[in-house]
Motif scaffolding. Sequence first.
Motif, PDB file in Angstrom:
ATOM      1  N   ALA A 205       0.732  -1.291   0.052  1.00 55.54           N
ATOM      2  CA  ALA A 205      -0.018  -0.074  -0.044  1.00 55.54           C
ATOM      3  C   ALA A 205       1.068   1.253  -0.180  1.00 55.54           C
ATOM      4  N   GLY A 212      -3.818  -0.977  -0.355  1.00 58.03           N
ATOM      5  CA  GLY A 212      -4.298  -0.936   0.855  1.00 58.03           C
ATOM      6  C   GLY A 212      -5.647  -1.153   1.345  1.00 58.03           C
ATOM      7  N   ALA A 300      -1.944  -5.898   3.659  1.00 61.47           N
ATOM      8  CA  ALA A 300      -1.319  -4.412   2.838  1.00 61.47           C
ATOM      9  C   ALA A 300      -0.039  -3.923   3.214  1.00 61.47           C
TER      10      ALA A 300
END
Length: 343
Positions: A205, A212, A300
Amino acid sequence: MSAKAGKVLVQSDAGSYAAWSGADQPELAVEGLGCGLLVLSPLGIAMPHYADSPKFGYVLGGSGVVGVIPVGGDAAERVVRVETGDVIAVRTGDISWWYNDDADGAGADLSIVFMGDTARAVSQGDISYFFLAGGNSVLRGLDAAAWAPGVTADQAAAAFRSQPAVLLTKLSQKLPGVCPREQDRKDIVANAGQVAAGTVKTVTAADLQALGSLGISAALGRLDPGAARAPWVVREGAAQAVYVARGSARVQVSSVGGGETLLLDEEVAAGSLFVVPRFAVAFVAAGAGGVEWVSLIKSARPAVEHLAGKGSVLAGMTAQVVQASLNVPPELVELLGGRSAAP
Protein backbone atom coordinates in the motif's frame (compact mmCIF):
# COMPACT_ATOMS: atom_id res chain seq x y z
CA MET A 1 -0.60 -30.14 -1.28
CA SER A 2 1.11 -29.69 -4.65
CA ALA A 3 2.00 -27.07 -7.25
CA LYS A 4 -0.19 -27.15 -10.34
CA ALA A 5 -0.59 -25.51 -13.73
CA GLY A 6 -3.80 -23.65 -14.47
CA LYS A 7 -6.56 -25.02 -16.67
CA VAL A 8 -7.12 -23.26 -19.99
CA LEU A 9 -10.75 -22.09 -20.04
CA VAL A 10 -10.68 -20.08 -23.27
CA GLN A 11 -8.29 -20.25 -26.22
CA SER A 12 -8.76 -18.56 -29.59
CA ASP A 13 -6.99 -16.32 -32.09
CA ALA A 14 -7.59 -13.50 -29.58
CA GLY A 15 -5.48 -15.20 -26.91
CA SER A 16 -6.18 -17.40 -23.92
CA TYR A 17 -7.25 -17.42 -20.29
CA ALA A 18 -6.21 -20.07 -17.78
CA ALA A 19 -7.38 -20.29 -14.17
CA TRP A 20 -6.63 -22.13 -10.95
CA SER A 21 -9.51 -23.51 -8.89
CA GLY A 22 -10.10 -24.47 -5.30
CA ALA A 23 -11.71 -27.64 -6.64
CA ASP A 24 -8.29 -28.76 -7.96
CA GLN A 25 -6.16 -27.21 -5.22
CA PRO A 26 -8.17 -27.23 -1.98
CA GLU A 27 -5.53 -25.08 -0.26
CA LEU A 28 -6.67 -22.17 -2.46
CA ALA A 29 -10.17 -22.45 -1.02
CA VAL A 30 -8.91 -22.91 2.54
CA GLU A 31 -6.77 -19.78 2.39
CA GLY A 32 -9.12 -17.76 0.18
CA LEU A 33 -6.75 -17.29 -2.77
CA GLY A 34 -7.26 -17.25 -6.52
CA CYS A 35 -5.22 -16.90 -9.71
CA GLY A 36 -5.64 -16.54 -13.46
CA LEU A 37 -3.40 -15.98 -16.48
CA LEU A 38 -4.51 -13.79 -19.39
CA VAL A 39 -2.62 -13.78 -22.70
CA LEU A 40 -3.86 -11.39 -25.39
CA SER A 41 -2.57 -11.62 -28.93
CA PRO A 42 -2.24 -8.37 -30.93
CA LEU A 43 -5.69 -6.74 -31.30
CA GLY A 44 -7.14 -9.21 -28.80
CA ILE A 45 -9.49 -7.79 -26.20
CA ALA A 46 -10.92 -9.14 -22.95
CA MET A 47 -14.48 -7.82 -23.01
CA PRO A 48 -15.90 -5.61 -20.21
CA HIS A 49 -16.56 -7.50 -16.98
CA TYR A 50 -16.48 -7.33 -13.19
CA ALA A 51 -15.31 -9.92 -10.68
CA ASP A 52 -16.24 -11.19 -7.22
CA SER A 53 -12.73 -10.80 -5.77
CA PRO A 54 -10.27 -7.96 -5.20
CA LYS A 55 -7.08 -8.64 -7.14
CA PHE A 56 -3.99 -7.26 -8.77
CA GLY A 57 -2.66 -7.92 -12.24
CA TYR A 58 1.09 -8.15 -12.85
CA VAL A 59 2.26 -7.64 -16.43
CA LEU A 60 4.66 -10.45 -17.25
CA GLY A 61 5.34 -9.19 -20.76
CA GLY A 62 4.07 -6.92 -23.51
CA SER A 63 2.07 -3.72 -23.53
CA GLY A 64 -1.61 -2.86 -23.74
CA VAL A 65 -4.47 -0.61 -22.68
CA VAL A 66 -6.80 -1.19 -19.73
CA GLY A 67 -10.06 0.58 -18.92
CA VAL A 68 -11.40 0.58 -15.35
CA ILE A 69 -14.68 2.02 -14.09
CA PRO A 70 -14.50 1.97 -10.28
CA VAL A 71 -17.50 0.94 -8.23
CA GLY A 72 -19.89 3.90 -7.89
CA GLY A 73 -22.52 5.21 -10.29
CA ASP A 74 -20.76 8.52 -10.94
CA ALA A 75 -17.23 7.09 -11.20
CA ALA A 76 -15.36 8.12 -14.34
CA GLU A 77 -13.58 5.56 -16.49
CA ARG A 78 -9.81 5.46 -16.10
CA VAL A 79 -7.87 4.39 -19.19
CA VAL A 80 -4.22 3.44 -18.69
CA ARG A 81 -1.36 1.90 -20.60
CA VAL A 82 0.25 -1.07 -18.85
CA GLU A 83 3.68 -2.49 -19.63
CA THR A 84 6.05 -5.18 -18.39
CA GLY A 85 6.57 -4.85 -14.64
CA ASP A 86 3.35 -2.93 -13.95
CA VAL A 87 1.10 -3.87 -11.04
CA ILE A 88 -2.53 -2.80 -11.42
CA ALA A 89 -5.07 -3.04 -8.59
CA VAL A 90 -8.72 -3.90 -9.32
CA ARG A 91 -11.40 -3.88 -6.63
CA THR A 92 -14.35 -6.25 -6.34
CA GLY A 93 -17.05 -5.00 -8.70
CA ASP A 94 -14.83 -2.66 -10.74
CA ILE A 95 -15.68 -2.90 -14.45
CA SER A 96 -12.60 -3.47 -16.58
CA TRP A 97 -11.55 -4.31 -20.13
CA TRP A 98 -8.07 -5.32 -21.37
CA TYR A 99 -6.79 -4.65 -24.88
CA ASN A 100 -3.56 -5.48 -26.73
CA ASP A 101 -3.39 -2.54 -29.11
CA ASP A 102 -0.04 -3.63 -30.56
CA ALA A 103 1.12 -0.04 -30.09
CA ASP A 104 4.65 -0.59 -31.42
CA GLY A 105 3.64 -2.94 -34.23
CA ALA A 106 5.93 -5.69 -32.92
CA GLY A 107 3.19 -8.28 -32.80
CA ALA A 108 3.95 -9.24 -29.19
CA ASP A 109 1.49 -10.88 -26.82
CA LEU A 110 0.33 -9.12 -23.65
CA SER A 111 0.61 -11.51 -20.67
CA ILE A 112 -0.86 -10.70 -17.25
CA VAL A 113 -1.14 -12.89 -14.17
CA PHE A 114 -4.03 -12.03 -11.84
CA MET A 115 -3.93 -12.93 -8.17
CA GLY A 116 -6.81 -12.27 -5.80
CA ASP A 117 -8.38 -12.68 -2.37
CA THR A 118 -11.31 -15.08 -2.79
CA ALA A 119 -12.39 -15.24 0.87
CA ARG A 120 -15.73 -13.58 -0.03
CA ALA A 121 -16.02 -14.94 -3.56
CA VAL A 122 -18.98 -16.88 -4.89
CA SER A 123 -16.73 -19.93 -4.72
CA GLN A 124 -13.68 -19.68 -2.46
CA GLY A 125 -10.53 -20.53 -4.35
CA ASP A 126 -11.94 -19.25 -7.66
CA ILE A 127 -12.11 -15.75 -9.15
CA SER A 128 -15.48 -15.57 -10.93
CA TYR A 129 -16.14 -13.06 -13.72
CA PHE A 130 -19.39 -11.50 -14.90
CA PHE A 131 -19.31 -10.21 -18.48
CA LEU A 132 -21.33 -7.37 -20.01
CA ALA A 133 -20.81 -8.67 -23.55
CA GLY A 134 -20.31 -11.97 -25.33
CA GLY A 135 -21.86 -15.40 -25.26
CA ASN A 136 -21.96 -15.49 -21.45
CA SER A 137 -23.03 -11.88 -20.86
CA VAL A 138 -25.13 -11.30 -17.74
CA LEU A 139 -27.32 -9.05 -19.94
CA ARG A 140 -27.82 -11.58 -22.74
CA GLY A 141 -31.10 -13.04 -21.51
CA LEU A 142 -32.71 -9.78 -20.39
CA ASP A 143 -35.39 -7.99 -22.42
CA ALA A 144 -33.69 -4.76 -23.49
CA ALA A 145 -36.91 -3.43 -25.06
CA ALA A 146 -38.53 -3.38 -21.62
CA TRP A 147 -35.97 -1.07 -20.00
CA ALA A 148 -34.34 0.87 -22.87
CA PRO A 149 -36.81 3.43 -24.31
CA GLY A 150 -36.84 3.56 -28.10
CA VAL A 151 -35.25 0.16 -28.61
CA THR A 152 -37.22 -2.01 -31.00
CA ALA A 153 -37.79 -5.72 -30.47
CA ASP A 154 -35.28 -6.53 -33.24
CA GLN A 155 -32.70 -4.18 -31.74
CA ALA A 156 -33.30 -5.64 -28.30
CA ALA A 157 -32.71 -9.15 -29.65
CA ALA A 158 -29.45 -8.06 -31.27
CA ALA A 159 -28.11 -5.82 -28.52
CA PHE A 160 -26.55 -8.48 -26.32
CA ARG A 161 -26.70 -11.47 -28.67
CA SER A 162 -24.62 -10.31 -31.62
CA GLN A 163 -21.27 -11.18 -30.03
CA PRO A 164 -20.84 -14.99 -29.92
CA ALA A 165 -17.32 -14.95 -28.48
CA VAL A 166 -16.81 -15.69 -24.79
CA LEU A 167 -14.42 -13.60 -22.68
CA LEU A 168 -12.04 -12.75 -25.56
CA THR A 169 -12.47 -11.51 -29.10
CA LYS A 170 -10.02 -10.53 -31.87
CA LEU A 171 -10.53 -7.23 -33.66
CA SER A 172 -10.00 -6.80 -37.40
CA GLN A 173 -8.39 -3.39 -36.91
CA LYS A 174 -7.22 -1.09 -34.15
CA LEU A 175 -9.90 0.67 -32.14
CA PRO A 176 -10.01 4.42 -32.80
CA GLY A 177 -10.37 6.79 -29.88
CA VAL A 178 -8.76 4.54 -27.26
CA CYS A 179 -6.47 7.01 -25.53
CA PRO A 180 -4.64 6.01 -22.33
CA ARG A 181 -3.97 8.89 -19.95
CA GLU A 182 -0.87 9.03 -17.79
CA GLN A 183 -2.72 10.76 -14.94
CA ASP A 184 -5.18 7.87 -14.74
CA ARG A 185 -2.42 5.60 -13.44
CA LYS A 186 -2.33 7.48 -10.12
CA ASP A 187 -3.05 5.17 -7.16
CA ILE A 188 -4.07 2.14 -9.27
CA VAL A 189 -0.93 1.32 -11.30
CA ALA A 190 2.73 1.21 -10.24
CA ASN A 191 5.75 -0.19 -12.02
CA ALA A 192 7.81 -2.58 -9.89
CA GLY A 193 10.90 -2.11 -12.03
CA GLN A 194 13.65 -4.68 -12.39
CA VAL A 195 14.03 -7.27 -9.65
CA ALA A 196 17.71 -7.88 -8.93
CA ALA A 197 18.88 -11.48 -8.70
CA GLY A 198 18.80 -12.80 -5.15
CA THR A 199 16.22 -10.26 -3.99
CA VAL A 200 12.49 -10.01 -3.41
CA LYS A 201 10.66 -6.76 -4.16
CA THR A 202 7.39 -6.20 -2.32
CA VAL A 203 4.74 -3.82 -3.71
CA THR A 204 2.50 -2.72 -0.83
CA ALA A 205 0.00 0.00 0.00
CA ALA A 206 2.98 2.32 0.50
CA ASP A 207 3.79 1.93 -3.22
CA LEU A 208 0.27 1.57 -4.62
CA GLN A 209 -2.50 3.16 -2.59
CA ALA A 210 -5.29 0.96 -3.95
CA LEU A 211 -3.68 -2.16 -2.46
CA GLY A 212 -4.36 -0.75 1.02
CA SER A 213 -8.13 -0.98 0.62
CA LEU A 214 -7.80 -4.45 -0.93
CA GLY A 215 -5.70 -5.75 1.96
CA ILE A 216 -3.17 -7.48 -0.30
CA SER A 217 0.40 -7.00 -1.54
CA ALA A 218 2.47 -8.26 -4.45
CA ALA A 219 5.93 -9.79 -4.05
CA LEU A 220 8.34 -10.40 -6.93
CA GLY A 221 11.37 -12.65 -6.57
CA ARG A 222 14.29 -13.75 -8.71
CA LEU A 223 17.14 -16.21 -8.17
CA ASP A 224 20.10 -17.04 -10.39
CA PRO A 225 20.73 -20.69 -11.37
CA GLY A 226 21.54 -22.80 -8.31
CA ALA A 227 20.90 -19.97 -5.83
CA ALA A 228 18.55 -20.35 -2.86
CA ARG A 229 16.43 -18.07 -0.73
CA ALA A 230 16.70 -18.66 3.01
CA PRO A 231 13.51 -19.92 4.70
CA TRP A 232 10.98 -17.10 5.08
CA VAL A 233 7.69 -16.55 6.87
CA VAL A 234 5.03 -13.86 7.19
CA ARG A 235 4.81 -13.93 10.98
CA GLU A 236 1.60 -11.90 11.12
CA GLY A 237 -0.17 -14.89 9.60
CA ALA A 238 -0.84 -13.92 5.97
CA ALA A 239 -1.30 -16.68 3.40
CA GLN A 240 0.57 -16.50 0.09
CA ALA A 241 -0.14 -17.70 -3.44
CA VAL A 242 3.04 -18.04 -5.51
CA TYR A 243 3.10 -18.21 -9.32
CA VAL A 244 6.34 -19.34 -10.96
CA ALA A 245 6.70 -17.06 -13.97
CA ARG A 246 10.00 -18.28 -15.43
CA GLY A 247 12.49 -21.06 -14.84
CA SER A 248 12.04 -23.69 -12.16
CA ALA A 249 12.85 -24.33 -8.51
CA ARG A 250 12.77 -26.83 -5.73
CA VAL A 251 10.14 -25.63 -3.26
CA GLN A 252 9.62 -26.74 0.31
CA VAL A 253 6.75 -25.60 2.55
CA SER A 254 6.66 -26.61 6.21
CA SER A 255 3.57 -27.91 7.91
CA VAL A 256 2.02 -25.46 10.35
CA GLY A 257 2.64 -27.94 13.15
CA GLY A 258 6.36 -28.16 12.30
CA GLY A 259 8.42 -31.34 12.35
CA GLU A 260 9.97 -33.17 9.43
CA THR A 261 6.70 -33.65 7.55
CA LEU A 262 6.38 -31.08 4.75
CA LEU A 263 3.25 -29.84 3.02
CA LEU A 264 5.20 -29.47 -0.22
CA ASP A 265 8.59 -30.71 -1.40
CA GLU A 266 8.90 -30.86 -5.17
CA GLU A 267 10.38 -29.38 -8.33
CA VAL A 268 8.09 -26.63 -9.55
CA ALA A 269 8.11 -25.56 -13.21
CA ALA A 270 7.19 -22.24 -14.84
CA GLY A 271 3.44 -21.80 -15.14
CA SER A 272 2.72 -23.50 -11.81
CA LEU A 273 1.08 -22.12 -8.69
CA PHE A 274 1.58 -23.16 -5.08
CA VAL A 275 0.27 -21.94 -1.73
CA VAL A 276 2.12 -21.04 1.45
CA PRO A 277 -0.50 -21.30 4.24
CA ARG A 278 -0.68 -18.88 7.14
CA PHE A 279 2.32 -19.13 9.49
CA ALA A 280 4.00 -21.80 7.31
CA VAL A 281 7.68 -21.45 6.33
CA ALA A 282 8.79 -21.61 2.69
CA PHE A 283 12.12 -22.28 1.01
CA VAL A 284 13.03 -21.92 -2.68
CA ALA A 285 16.16 -23.15 -4.49
CA ALA A 286 16.50 -22.19 -8.17
CA GLY A 287 16.92 -24.79 -10.87
CA ALA A 288 19.51 -24.82 -13.67
CA GLY A 289 17.83 -21.93 -15.49
CA GLY A 290 17.17 -19.74 -12.46
CA VAL A 291 13.67 -18.82 -11.32
CA GLU A 292 11.33 -15.82 -11.16
CA TRP A 293 8.06 -15.71 -9.28
CA VAL A 294 5.10 -13.46 -8.46
CA SER A 295 3.16 -13.86 -5.24
CA LEU A 296 0.14 -12.42 -3.52
CA ILE A 297 0.37 -11.86 0.23
CA LYS A 298 -2.91 -11.38 2.10
CA SER A 299 -1.70 -8.29 3.92
CA ALA A 300 -1.49 -4.65 2.81
CA ARG A 301 1.82 -4.11 4.64
CA PRO A 302 3.38 -7.54 5.24
CA ALA A 303 6.54 -8.18 7.22
CA VAL A 304 8.26 -10.95 5.26
CA GLU A 305 11.16 -12.23 7.36
CA HIS A 306 13.91 -14.80 6.98
CA LEU A 307 14.20 -17.20 9.90
CA ALA A 308 17.81 -18.20 9.17
CA GLY A 309 20.78 -16.77 7.30
CA LYS A 310 22.36 -13.33 7.21
CA GLY A 311 20.07 -10.61 8.56
CA SER A 312 17.56 -13.21 9.78
CA VAL A 313 15.61 -13.72 12.97
CA LEU A 314 18.30 -16.14 14.21
CA ALA A 315 20.96 -13.53 13.45
CA GLY A 316 19.22 -11.09 15.74
CA MET A 317 18.78 -13.49 18.65
CA THR A 318 21.13 -14.04 21.58
CA ALA A 319 23.64 -16.58 20.25
CA GLN A 320 23.82 -18.61 23.45
CA VAL A 321 20.05 -19.02 23.41
CA VAL A 322 20.16 -20.22 19.80
CA GLN A 323 22.97 -22.66 20.57
CA ALA A 324 21.23 -24.10 23.62
CA SER A 325 17.88 -24.35 21.84
CA LEU A 326 19.32 -26.11 18.79
CA ASN A 327 21.77 -28.14 20.86
CA VAL A 328 24.57 -27.58 18.35
CA PRO A 329 28.18 -26.31 18.48
CA PRO A 330 28.72 -22.51 18.35
CA GLU A 331 30.40 -22.85 14.94
CA LEU A 332 27.18 -24.17 13.44
CA VAL A 333 25.21 -21.29 14.95
CA GLU A 334 27.43 -18.91 13.01
CA LEU A 335 27.07 -20.92 9.79
CA LEU A 336 23.28 -20.69 10.14
CA GLY A 337 23.54 -16.93 10.26
CA GLY A 338 23.56 -16.46 14.00
CA ARG A 339 25.94 -14.43 16.14
CA SER A 340 29.08 -15.92 17.57
CA ALA A 341 28.24 -18.03 20.61
CA ALA A 342 31.88 -18.55 21.58
CA PRO A 343 32.80 -17.27 25.04
